[in-house]
Design a protein around this motif. Sequence first.
Motif, short mmCIF file in Angstrom:
data_model
loop_
_atom_site.label_atom_id
_atom_site.label_comp_id
_atom_site.label_asym_id
_atom_site.label_seq_id
_atom_site.Cartn_x
_atom_site.Cartn_y
_atom_site.Cartn_z
N GLY A 85 21.68 76.13 92.15
CA GLY A 85 20.34 76.36 91.59
C GLY A 85 20.49 76.89 90.18
N HIS A 86 19.38 77.09 89.50
CA HIS A 86 19.51 77.69 88.16
C HIS A 86 18.48 78.80 87.95
CE1 HIS A 86 16.17 75.33 86.14
NE2 HIS A 86 16.49 74.40 87.03
N TYR A 87 18.92 79.83 87.24
CA TYR A 87 18.04 80.97 86.97
C TYR A 87 17.51 80.95 85.54
CZ TYR A 87 22.13 83.00 84.69
OH TYR A 87 23.19 83.19 83.85
N CYS A 118 8.43 77.92 89.67
CA CYS A 118 8.87 76.78 90.48
C CYS A 118 10.25 76.31 90.05
CB CYS A 118 7.85 75.64 90.36
SG CYS A 118 8.40 74.11 91.14
N ASP A 119 10.42 76.16 88.74
CA ASP A 119 11.65 75.57 88.16
C ASP A 119 12.47 76.64 87.45
OD1 ASP A 119 13.53 73.87 87.06
OD2 ASP A 119 12.18 73.00 85.60
N ASP A 120 13.46 77.20 88.06
CA ASP A 120 13.87 76.98 89.42
C ASP A 120 14.01 78.31 90.13
OD1 ASP A 120 14.96 75.50 91.64
OD2 ASP A 120 16.98 75.99 90.95
N LYS A 121 13.49 79.40 89.49
CA LYS A 121 13.72 80.72 90.10
C LYS A 121 13.12 80.80 91.49
CE LYS A 121 13.97 83.31 85.78
NZ LYS A 121 13.36 84.40 85.00
N GLU A 151 22.35 77.56 82.59
CA GLU A 151 22.28 76.61 81.47
C GLU A 151 21.76 75.24 81.87
OE1 GLU A 151 25.48 77.73 78.15
OE2 GLU A 151 26.44 76.88 79.93
N GLU A 152 21.06 75.18 83.02
CA GLU A 152 20.58 73.87 83.45
C GLU A 152 19.62 73.28 82.43
OE1 GLU A 152 18.48 70.61 85.30
OE2 GLU A 152 17.57 72.40 84.47
N GLU A 153 18.74 74.12 81.91
CA GLU A 153 17.70 73.62 81.01
C GLU A 153 18.25 73.25 79.63
OE1 GLU A 153 15.11 72.68 82.23
OE2 GLU A 153 14.33 74.02 83.77
N VAL A 154 19.50 73.52 79.39
CA VAL A 154 20.10 73.10 78.13
C VAL A 154 21.29 72.16 78.37
CG1 VAL A 154 19.29 74.98 76.67
CG2 VAL A 154 21.36 75.32 78.00
N SER A 178 17.50 72.94 95.76
CA SER A 178 16.03 72.88 95.76
C SER A 178 15.59 73.01 94.31
CB SER A 178 15.43 74.00 96.60
OG SER A 178 15.79 73.83 97.96
N ASP A 179 15.37 71.89 93.66
CA ASP A 179 14.97 71.89 92.24
C ASP A 179 14.16 70.62 91.94
OD1 ASP A 179 14.84 72.88 89.66
OD2 ASP A 179 16.77 72.04 89.05
N THR A 180 13.50 70.11 92.99
CA THR A 180 12.72 68.87 92.87
C THR A 180 11.39 69.08 93.60
OG1 THR A 180 13.90 68.06 94.81
CG2 THR A 180 14.72 67.32 92.67
#
Length: 456
Positions: A85-87, A118-121, A151-154, A178-180
Amino acid sequence: MEHIKQYIEENKDRFLAELMDMLRIPSVSADSKYKEDVQRNAEFVKNSLIAAGADKVEVCPTPGHPIVYGEKMIDPVLPTVVVYGHYDVQPADPLELWDSPPFEPVIKDGLIVARGSCDDKGQMFMHVKAFELMMKTNSLPCNVKFMIEGEEEVGSSNLGTWIRDNKDRLKGDIILISDTSIIANDIPSIDVGLRGLSYVEVEVTGPNRDLHSGVYGGAVANPITILCEMIAKMKDENNHITIPGFYDDVIALTDAEREDLNRAPFSLDNYKKDLNVEDVHGEKGYTTLERTGIRPTFELNGIWGGYIGEGAKTVLPSKAYAKISMRLVPNQTTDKITEIFTKHFESIAPKSVKVKVTPHHGGEPVVTPTDSIAFKAASMAMETTFGKKPIPTRGGGSIPIVALFEKELGLKSVLMGFGLDSDLIHSPNEHYGIFNFLKGIETIPLFYKNFTEMSK
Ligand code: BES
Ligand code: MN
Ligand code: MN
């Protein structure tokens, strides 16, 4: 089953309060101004994993933002679920369009409103709480490892190296993410594919300096005009992308597969109403579900140049810029698409300008199996908690690291998301339903149980 519902009932207010605490941390990975907040969020994830009962919890530094690792190994002969997941979150601007400040979460009409809710915390935290639930009720049926990145969003640029360096520690049987989204709260679904991404920035330079648009206008190339003309040429009258070779590697779906995909519940009328558009717009010959699920795209994400301040300034600018994202489908590859785009863009530039293309992050598309134990375990878990069998869908977004999990770790992923497309992720007023948050916490332990039993 009952112990799950009971634990959630008894603890849900605390779960929500803890999530709200995390949502107060502005962990915007794209903006260096928030570097310390991103670090603080990593510590928050670390502490919540420790409190839930994980071992070997560590904030692992990278040249960018840290990755949080933690595990609970109960028996090496049992399967191991690796949770990803990503924070980190997207920037919150434009701030003036939020009804309440993005990092001061509020609950409104059953929705948690905040950037990252929601995305993604929110979705990532469901996994921490589901793990806590299994630990506290003595019902963790298998091993678990957490890998939560910042760093998912980058573009996850440091996670690739980190998983390569930590292959042993990451040994497992399945990646659970869970990120969808699901189709609706009463229509569960599981994404079985994600698109890839090529992201480029282009710069068009005309004259060597900004000019008076009266003195020089009409005689010198205006880079804004040229850029617009070049971009307009990238699609034909059918909205088919004209970059030579762009579709060469696309695996076409069979008619039966397309029929299947279009059987998913979808109302074009509601879609248009929701977006307040008279009509949709896209590649001829494909439905909206196909345009967002199985077809590649070419989209402008930003375009600028010249004077955009108050009032008028008669200037013929020296430069114009655009940011462009191309979504990819199997079997396209980000390097090849970036390369053929660059060549094409350079080749259609008139002599009167110079162009420069700078590639940003990218990621490969993925499809995940529907005939695997893991998919069935997820499907059965959702069927139990929603009372309906989830529909396999193709997600239009990208999670670039998923393809790398397969390549580097040999692990497939299950995309068991609980968000809604209407949750406004990346937009002002992002929110996440309390229903969805709790449904996720209820469903995840059943995945573990099903997966463990079916692995025997
Ligand atoms: N969680 C999203 C991806 C997503 C959202 C997939 C909804 C399917 C349905 C993820 O955080 C995201 O936003 N990814 C970026 C890619 C990244 C390289 C910036 C995207 O898709 O634009
Ligand atoms: Mn995400
Ligand atoms: Mn995102």
